[in-house]
Write an enzyme that holds these catalytic residues in place. Structure first.
Site, short mmCIF file in Angstrom:
data_model
loop_
_atom_site.label_atom_id
_atom_site.label_comp_id
_atom_site.label_asym_id
_atom_site.label_seq_id
_atom_site.Cartn_x
_atom_site.Cartn_y
_atom_site.Cartn_z
N HIS A 195 1.02 -1.12 0.02
CA HIS A 195 -0.30 -0.13 -0.05
C HIS A 195 1.02 1.28 0.11
O HIS A 195 1.74 1.42 0.82
CB HIS A 195 -0.99 0.07 1.14
N GLU A 227 1.83 3.98 2.94
CA GLU A 227 2.23 3.68 4.03
C GLU A 227 3.73 3.89 4.22
O GLU A 227 4.62 2.71 4.09
CB GLU A 227 1.76 2.05 4.34
N ARG A 253 -3.18 4.74 -2.34
CA ARG A 253 -2.99 3.55 -1.56
C ARG A 253 -3.01 2.31 -2.77
O ARG A 253 -2.26 1.37 -2.57
CB ARG A 253 -4.42 3.14 -0.76
N HIS A 295 2.87 -3.47 6.52
CA HIS A 295 1.75 -2.54 6.51
C HIS A 295 1.89 -1.48 7.71
O HIS A 295 2.34 -1.65 8.57
CB HIS A 295 0.25 -3.15 6.30
N GLU A 324 1.05 -4.55 10.95
CA GLU A 324 0.65 -3.09 10.97
C GLU A 324 1.48 -2.39 11.92
O GLU A 324 1.34 -2.39 13.18
CB GLU A 324 -0.88 -2.74 11.38
#
Lengths: 95, 309
Positions: B69, B72, B127, B196, B270
């Site tokens: 993505h 990020e 994204r 991510h 994440e």
């Protein structure tokens, strides 16, 4: 280049399934041009949304009228983007 | 910079700078690092993977990707830091040395280069990929909904304008297809970690079904240890669990596909933060983020090394 002047990131915290449903419905409202940074997970979990300036007022009214609590996480998205750019430029100049 | 020693790791860099870094790292460490081009993006950019190997043929391997993505940014920046960390520590760090004695590490730093370039030139908040598949004016597919694992199910969208648009069919994105082909051709990848940001989570399959993965218990234990290792440096708190139960249903995700391919140790991170800055994490947090994440990565890699299957 896309700018984010006046955009804010709101943190919405739905506390019930009904509130969660209302927040989920926002995802389908393309006119508001909301950008979900953190999507709805469940009651009690925060939802972060980048909101363009024209949509701020209607969204806040919508949330308040449904009793859904929210707070402003990022008051000025463009200011953060500008700061990031400036730091990158500074690093490049230094190099 | 003339070398990776003078590269600025606590600043964000654009695609050209990261690709230059990759070339420098390979040039400085020809006996350890090589650069593979596993495909081309929609806009014909090369998809580079760094291979860290001490030799051997088709050794068991660990895959790490960052930046699927594009917005990020802390993930691509962390990927750069991981690459340098591996070459810096591969002899002096016993744990890493023993991993590399038995396994190869593959690292794709900019997994979605078109999107990443776009975030630097046009839209910082982009994204998705940059492909166009329908008559819609909307561009891009969510490359973390495009994998052939529960493709098209809950938690993905058929609307090309949605941020979670799954694409017209599984593997429609060349960035995804390239990894699929690479993983299948390699055939000996034992751990797959897709990175991510943000929200400080460590996740494992499944995302497309509430049914626990057959290895749920082991994956949960590894996550617990990895999260503890991560927290040991700066106290950063990570939640962990299956994608489905910890975030929300998400079909067509990377690690569901890799897990179904038989890669038992499939995880998604994440990274920082929990929303104070979100995707606009200050550059001053790049190195601390990468440092703490590295500790968790090592737990997973060491577990994969010690538990052959």
């Amino acid at each position: 280049t896309e700018t984010f002047v006046g955009h804010q990131v709101l943190r919405i915290v739905p506390t019930t399934h009904e509130e969660l449903q209302k927040v989920q419905e926002l995802q389908d409202l393309e006119d508001l041009q909301l950008d979900f940074w953190l999507g709805p997970r469940g009651p009690g979990h925060p939802v972060d949304v980048r909101v363009p300036l024209p949509s701020l007022q209607p969204l806040k009214v919508h949330l308040e009228s449904n009793g859904i609590s929210y707070s402003v996480m990022i008051k000025d998205v463009q200011a953060l983007v500008d700061r990031e750019k400036k730091e990158m430029l500074r690093t490049r100049r230094w190099l | 910079p003339l070398s990776t020693s003078t590269f600025n790791y606590d600043s964000y860099h654009n695609l050209a700078e990261i690709y230059d870094f990759i070339d420098l790292l390979v040039a400085e460490n020809p006996n350890l690092v090589s650069k593979l081009e596993i495909g081309r993006s929609t806009e014909d950019r090369p998809l580079y993977v760094l291979k860290f190997s001490k030799g051997g043929t088709n050794r068991p391997a660990i895959w790490i990707d960052t930046g699927i993505h594009s917005r990020e940014w802390v993930t691509q920046a962390s990927g750069v830091w991981f690459a340098k960390k591996i070459v810096s520590d591969h002899e002096q760090d016993e744990g890493l040395a023993s991993i590399l004695n038995e396994m190869d590490i593959f690292l794709e730093i900019v997994t979605n280069p078109d999107g990443f370039a776009f975030t630097h030139t046009q839209n910082r908040m982009w994204r998705k990929t940059r492909s166009r598949h329908s008559s819609s004016t909307c561009i891009g597919v969510d490359p973390n909904r495009n994998w052939d694992a529960g493709f098209g199910g809950t938690g993905s969208s058929s609307n090309p304008c949605s941020e979670t648009y799954r694409g017209p069919y599984a593997n429609s994105e060349p960035e995804v297809r390239a990894i699929v082909d690479f993983v299948k051709n390699h055939g000996n990848i034992k751990a797959f970690i897709s990175i991510h940001s943000y929200s400080q989570l460590l996740l494992y399959p499944y995302g497309y079904t509430s049914t626990p993965a057959p290895d749920h218990q082991e994956l949960h234990q590894i996550s617990e240890q990895a999260a503890a290792a991560l927290a040991s440096l700066y106290g950063t708190d990570f939640e962990y669990g299956s994608i489905y139960s910890t975030i929300y249903p998400a079909s067509g995700s990377t690690v569901d596909w890799t897990y179904n391919q038989g890669i038992k140790y499939s995880f998604t991170f994440e990274l920082r933060d929990t929303g104070r800055y979100g995707f606009l994490l200050p550059a001053s947090q790049i190195v601390p983020t990468a440092q703490e994440t590295w500790l968790a990565l090592k737990v997973i890699m060491q577990h994969a090394r010690d538990h052959p299957y």
